[in-house]
Design a protein around this motif. Structure first.
Motif, PDB file in Angstrom:
ATOM      1  N   LEU A 149       0.827  -1.208   0.000  1.00  0.00           N
ATOM      2  CA  LEU A 149       0.000   0.000   0.000  1.00  0.00           C
ATOM      3  C   LEU A 149       0.867   1.265   0.000  1.00  0.00           C
ATOM      4  O   LEU A 149       0.562   2.236  -0.705  1.00  0.00           O
ATOM      5  N   LEU A 150       1.930   1.241   0.787  1.00  0.00           N
ATOM      6  CA  LEU A 150       2.846   2.391   0.814  1.00  0.00           C
ATOM      7  C   LEU A 150       3.519   2.574  -0.546  1.00  0.00           C
ATOM      8  O   LEU A 150       3.697   3.699  -1.007  1.00  0.00           O
ATOM      9  N   ARG A 151       3.869   1.466  -1.186  1.00  0.00           N
ATOM     10  CA  ARG A 151       4.480   1.548  -2.522  1.00  0.00           C
ATOM     11  C   ARG A 151       3.470   2.107  -3.523  1.00  0.00           C
ATOM     12  O   ARG A 151       3.816   2.928  -4.365  1.00  0.00           O
ATOM     13  N   MET A 152       2.211   1.687  -3.422  1.00  0.00           N
ATOM     14  CA  MET A 152       1.185   2.184  -4.332  1.00  0.00           C
ATOM     15  C   MET A 152       0.938   3.678  -4.103  1.00  0.00           C
ATOM     16  O   MET A 152       0.787   4.440  -5.046  1.00  0.00           O
ATOM     17  N   LYS A 153       0.925   4.091  -2.838  1.00  0.00           N
ATOM     18  CA  LYS A 153       0.682   5.500  -2.526  1.00  0.00           C
ATOM     19  C   LYS A 153       1.810   6.386  -3.053  1.00  0.00           C
ATOM     20  O   LYS A 153       1.559   7.494  -3.506  1.00  0.00           O
ATOM     21  N   SER A 154       3.044   5.885  -2.999  1.00  0.00           N
ATOM     22  CA  SER A 154       4.156   6.717  -3.427  1.00  0.00           C
ATOM     23  C   SER A 154       4.395   6.657  -4.936  1.00  0.00           C
ATOM     24  O   SER A 154       5.202   7.413  -5.458  1.00  0.00           O
ATOM     25  N   SER A 155       3.692   5.767  -5.635  1.00  0.00           N
ATOM     26  CA  SER A 155       3.910   5.697  -7.095  1.00  0.00           C
ATOM     27  C   SER A 155       2.990   6.615  -7.852  1.00  0.00           C
ATOM     28  O   SER A 155       2.062   7.155  -7.387  1.00  0.00           O
TER      29      SER A 155
END
Length: 155
Positions: A149-155
């Motif tokens: 989720l953190l990776r998706m938010k930062s992409s």
């Protein structure tokens, strides 16, 4: 800027085995496989509960192996839709494993209350191990989901 972009995309090749949270595929597969083996090897006095645990462990095992293989092969090609797919798969696996771990714990507790018979002791011990590994698999999927989720938010 390019280093921030590369850290938020999905890795490909053997880099999958060295990046976090993708390295969590390995313990997810190991713990899920152990749950699968332990539940399959015990006698089944309550088929509906054990059936759900078996379904979840086999489904998540196959899903994790498939995603790991696809990531290693580089099928995703850096697409952001694969990051969303990763989050969805980890969310489903975390919810499924949480439900399976709770059901397995309930089943083991129920066996433990009548475990005064020596014939139920091996089933009880196998199910205790299955509960421990099911909760460990749940923890791995939840951690993987949070960092996905953190990776998706930062992409």
């Amino acid at each position: 800027m390019s280093s921030a972009t590369s850290s938020t995309s999905l890795p490909s090749g053997l880099a999958v085995l060295t990046t976090f949270p993708d390295v969590l595929f390995i313990p997810e597969i190991i713990f899920g496989g152990l749950v699968w083996i332990l539940v399959a090897s015990s006698r089944v006095p309550t088929p509906i509960l054990q059936g759900w645990v078996m379904f979840v462990s086999v489904f998540c095992f196959v899903m994790s192996i498939t995603l790991l293989f696809l990531y290693i092969c580089g099928v995703h090609g850096g697409s952001s839709s694969w990051i969303i797919l990763d989050v969805i798969c980890q969310e489903i696996a975390a919810l499924f494993y949480l439900s399976a771990a709770v059901l397995e714990a309930y089943f083991t507790y129920a066996i433990g209350t009548v475990s005064d018979t020596p014939s139920l002791l091996p089933i009880y011990q196998e199910n205790i191990a299955a509960v421990v590994f099911a909760f460990l698999a749940t923890l791995m999927y939840v951690i993987h989901k949070i960092f996905s989720l953190l990776r998706m938010k930062s992409s």
